[in-house]
Design an enzyme around this catalytic site. Structure first.
Site, short mmCIF file in Angstrom:
data_model
loop_
_atom_site.label_atom_id
_atom_site.label_comp_id
_atom_site.label_asym_id
_atom_site.label_seq_id
_atom_site.Cartn_x
_atom_site.Cartn_y
_atom_site.Cartn_z
N ASP A 160 59.40 -50.96 64.13
CA ASP A 160 59.34 -50.17 62.92
C ASP A 160 58.19 -50.58 61.84
O ASP A 160 57.56 -49.57 61.46
CB ASP A 160 60.69 -50.37 62.08
CG ASP A 160 61.94 -49.64 62.84
OD1 ASP A 160 61.54 -48.52 63.38
OD2 ASP A 160 63.23 -49.94 62.41
N LYS A 203 70.85 -53.04 63.80
CA LYS A 203 69.30 -53.65 63.62
C LYS A 203 69.39 -55.41 63.30
O LYS A 203 68.68 -56.02 63.63
CB LYS A 203 68.43 -52.95 62.74
CG LYS A 203 67.90 -51.72 63.69
CD LYS A 203 66.80 -50.93 62.62
CE LYS A 203 66.61 -49.72 63.21
NZ LYS A 203 65.53 -48.93 62.29
P1 NAP Z 1 69.83 -48.39 54.28
O1 NAP Z 1 69.55 -49.65 55.00
O2 NAP Z 1 71.31 -47.74 54.34
O3 NAP Z 1 69.21 -48.38 52.99
C1 NAP Z 1 69.64 -47.16 52.03
C2 NAP Z 1 68.67 -47.21 51.07
O4 NAP Z 1 68.69 -45.85 50.30
C3 NAP Z 1 68.97 -47.97 49.74
O5 NAP Z 1 67.80 -48.77 49.20
C4 NAP Z 1 69.76 -47.29 48.76
O6 NAP Z 1 69.88 -47.72 47.58
C5 NAP Z 1 68.94 -45.88 48.90
N1 NAP Z 1 69.88 -44.84 48.56
C6 NAP Z 1 70.49 -44.24 49.11
N2 NAP Z 1 70.91 -42.93 48.57
C7 NAP Z 1 70.49 -42.95 47.46
C8 NAP Z 1 70.41 -41.99 46.36
N3 NAP Z 1 71.15 -40.80 46.40
N4 NAP Z 1 69.33 -42.29 45.51
C9 NAP Z 1 68.62 -43.38 45.55
N5 NAP Z 1 68.47 -44.16 46.38
C10 NAP Z 1 69.38 -44.03 47.43
O7 NAP Z 1 68.96 -47.29 54.93
P2 NAP Z 1 67.76 -47.54 56.04
O8 NAP Z 1 67.89 -48.14 57.58
O9 NAP Z 1 66.85 -48.55 55.12
O10 NAP Z 1 67.08 -46.11 55.97
C11 NAP Z 1 66.54 -45.39 54.91
C12 NAP Z 1 65.90 -44.04 55.23
O11 NAP Z 1 64.75 -44.46 56.07
C13 NAP Z 1 66.92 -43.18 56.12
O12 NAP Z 1 66.72 -42.05 55.32
C14 NAP Z 1 66.27 -43.27 57.51
O13 NAP Z 1 66.70 -42.21 58.34
C15 NAP Z 1 64.90 -43.46 57.22
N6 NAP Z 1 64.23 -44.16 58.42
C16 NAP Z 1 63.19 -43.44 58.80
C17 NAP Z 1 62.59 -44.35 60.16
C18 NAP Z 1 61.36 -43.62 60.82
O14 NAP Z 1 60.91 -43.92 61.92
N7 NAP Z 1 60.71 -42.67 60.17
C19 NAP Z 1 62.74 -45.56 60.46
C20 NAP Z 1 63.74 -46.17 59.83
C21 NAP Z 1 64.48 -45.51 58.73
P3 NAP Z 1 71.08 -48.82 47.20
O15 NAP Z 1 70.53 -50.20 47.84
O16 NAP Z 1 70.98 -48.76 45.61
O17 NAP Z 1 72.32 -48.48 48.07
#
Ligand code: NAP
Length: 288
Positions: free
Chosen positions: A108, A72
Site C-alpha cells: 500500500d 492487515k
Molecule cells: P480505518 O483503519 O478504519 O480508519 C478510518 C479512519 O477514518 C480513521 O482515521 C477515522 O477517524 C476516520 N473516519 C471515519 N469516519 C470519519 C468521518 N465521518 N469523519 C472524519 N473521519 C472519519 O480505515 P483504513 O483502512 O485506514 O481506510 C481508510 C480509507 O482509505 C477507506 O475509505 C479505504 O477504502 C481507503 N483505502 C484505500 C486504499 C486504496 O488502495 N485506494 C487502500 C487502503 C484504504 P477516527 O480515528 O477518529 O475514528
C-alpha cells in the site's frame, strides 16, 4: 511448491467482507495478459479463522495472498518473516510463499507513492503534506511520505490522540517536521495554507456515506493544491468535487489500488505487472 490442479499457481485474497473486491478481476486479467497459468480467488475469512487461513496458504501450496480489512495488522504474528517497512507500518497486505516460508510485505505504501508519481507527477521529496486520518491507510501513507523525504507532515484526525500516536511512531524513523491536530481547529487550516499535497485517508465520503466530507471548511482549499482521496467509490467524493471547484488538482484512490496490486503481482511472479490492463480491470470491476 505443490501443484494446485489445473493451475500452476493459485493466489488468494483474505479479508472480510471480500464480495465487492476488485482484486480478483485485476489480477486474473493481469495473469491472462502475460499468459501465466495462475488464478486469484477471494476468500471471506472471519477474525477467528485468520490463523487457519494463513496456515492454509502453506498447506495448500498457494503462491501467496493479499490480506485486506480487517486482517492487515492481525496477520503479522502468523507469518515467518515481515519485510522492514511493513514491520514499521505494522500492517501487511501481501504475503509471498517462498518454499513454504510466508513473508509479509506492505505494498500500500509504495503503491501510493508510485501513484503520486505516475498519476500526479508529484515527487514528495522536500514537500509539505497534510494527511487527514490516522487509521491503517493513513499509517501506510504517512510512512511512505516520511520515508520519501517530505519536509513536513501534518496528521489531522477526528480523534487527535490517534494522530499523535502515529506522529510519535514516525518520529522514530524519519526526520521530517511533524504536526498533529483534529479536523476542526485552526491548525489544520494553517497547515493547508502552506501545503503542496492534501491526502484524505479517512473513510469519510466512502459509499454509502457519500454525503460525508472530512474537511469541515472547504474554503481552506486553494488553487493548485493537489488533493488525493484514497476513497475510490464513489469515483469523485464530495471532497474531490469541492476541491475541483476551487481549482485544486484532484485524484481518487484507484491509482493506489492499482499500484499496490501491481507491486504484489511483481513480488509473486517476478514479472513486470501490466499496469494499464490492471487499471482497466479495476475500473471495470468498479463499474466506472
Ligand atoms: P480505518 O483503519 O478504519 O480508519 C478510518 C479512519 O477514518 C480513521 O482515521 C477515522 O477517524 C476516520 N473516519 C471515519 N469516519 C470519519 C468521518 N465521518 N469523519 C472524519 N473521519 C472519519 O480505515 P483504513 O483502512 O485506514 O481506510 C481508510 C480509507 O482509505 C477507506 O475509505 C479505504 O477504502 C481507503 N483505502 C484505500 C486504499 C486504496 O488502495 N485506494 C487502500 C487502503 C484504504 P477516527 O480515528 O477518529 O475514528
Amino acid at each position: 511448491m505443490k501443484g494446485t490442479g489445473q493451475y500452476d499457481r493459485v493466489f488468494a485474497l483474505i479479508g472480510h467482507p471480500v464480495a465487492h473486491s476488485v482484486s480478483p478481476l485485476m489480477h486474473n486479467e493481469a495473469f491472462g495478459e502475460l499468459g501465466l497459468n495462475c488464478c486469484y480467488l477471494a476468500f471471506d475469512v472471519k477474525v477467528d479463522d485468520l490463523a487457519a487461513a494463513v496456515k492454509a496458504i502453506r498447506a495448500l501450496g498457494l503462491g501467496g495472498a493479499n490480506i485486506t480489512i480487517p486482517h492487515k495488522e492481525g496477520v503479522l504474528p502468523y507469518l515467518d518473516e515481515v519485510e522492514e517497512q511493513a514491520g514499521l507500518i505494522g500492517a501487511v497486505n501481501t504475503v509471498v510463499n517462498r518454499e513454504g516460508r510466508l513473508i509479509g510485505y506492505n505494498t500500500d505504501a509504495p503503491g501510493f507513492l508510485e501513484s503520486l508519481r505516475a498519476d500526479a507527477g508529484f515527487d514528495p521529496a522536500g514537500s509539505r503534506v497534510v494527511i487527514l486520518g490516522a487509521g491503517g491507510a493513513a499509517r501506510a501513507v504517512a510512512y511512505a511520505l516520511a520515508l520519501g523525504g517530505v519536509e513536513s507532515l501534518g496528521i489531522f484526525n477526528r480523534n487527535p490522540s490517534r494522530a499523535e500516536a502515529l506522529a510519535r511512531d514516525i518520529s522514530r524513523s524519519a526526520a521530517c517536521e511533524l504536526e498533529t491536530g483534529d479536523l476542526q481547529g485552526i491548525a489544520l487550516r494553517r497547515a493547508l495554507a502552506r501545503a503542496d499535497l492534501l491526502v484524505n485517508a479517512t473513510s469519510a465520503g466512502m459509499h454509502p456515506h457519500t454525503d460525508e466530507v472530512p474537511l469541515p471548511d472547504p474554503a481552506a482549499l486553494r488553487p493548485g493544491l493537489i488533493v488525493y482521496d484514497l476513497v475510490y467509490n464513489p469515483r469523485k467524493t464530495r471532497l474531490l468535487l469541492e476541491a475541483e471547484a476551487r481549482g485544486c488538482r484532484v485524484f481518487n484512490g484507484i491509482g493506489m489500488l492499482v499500484y499496490q496490486g501491481a507491486l504484489a503481482f511483481e513480488l509473486w511472479t517476478g514479472r513486470k505487472a501490466p499496469v494499464a490492463v490492471m487499471r482497466v480491470a479495476a475500473e471495470k470491476a468498479l463499474g466506472t
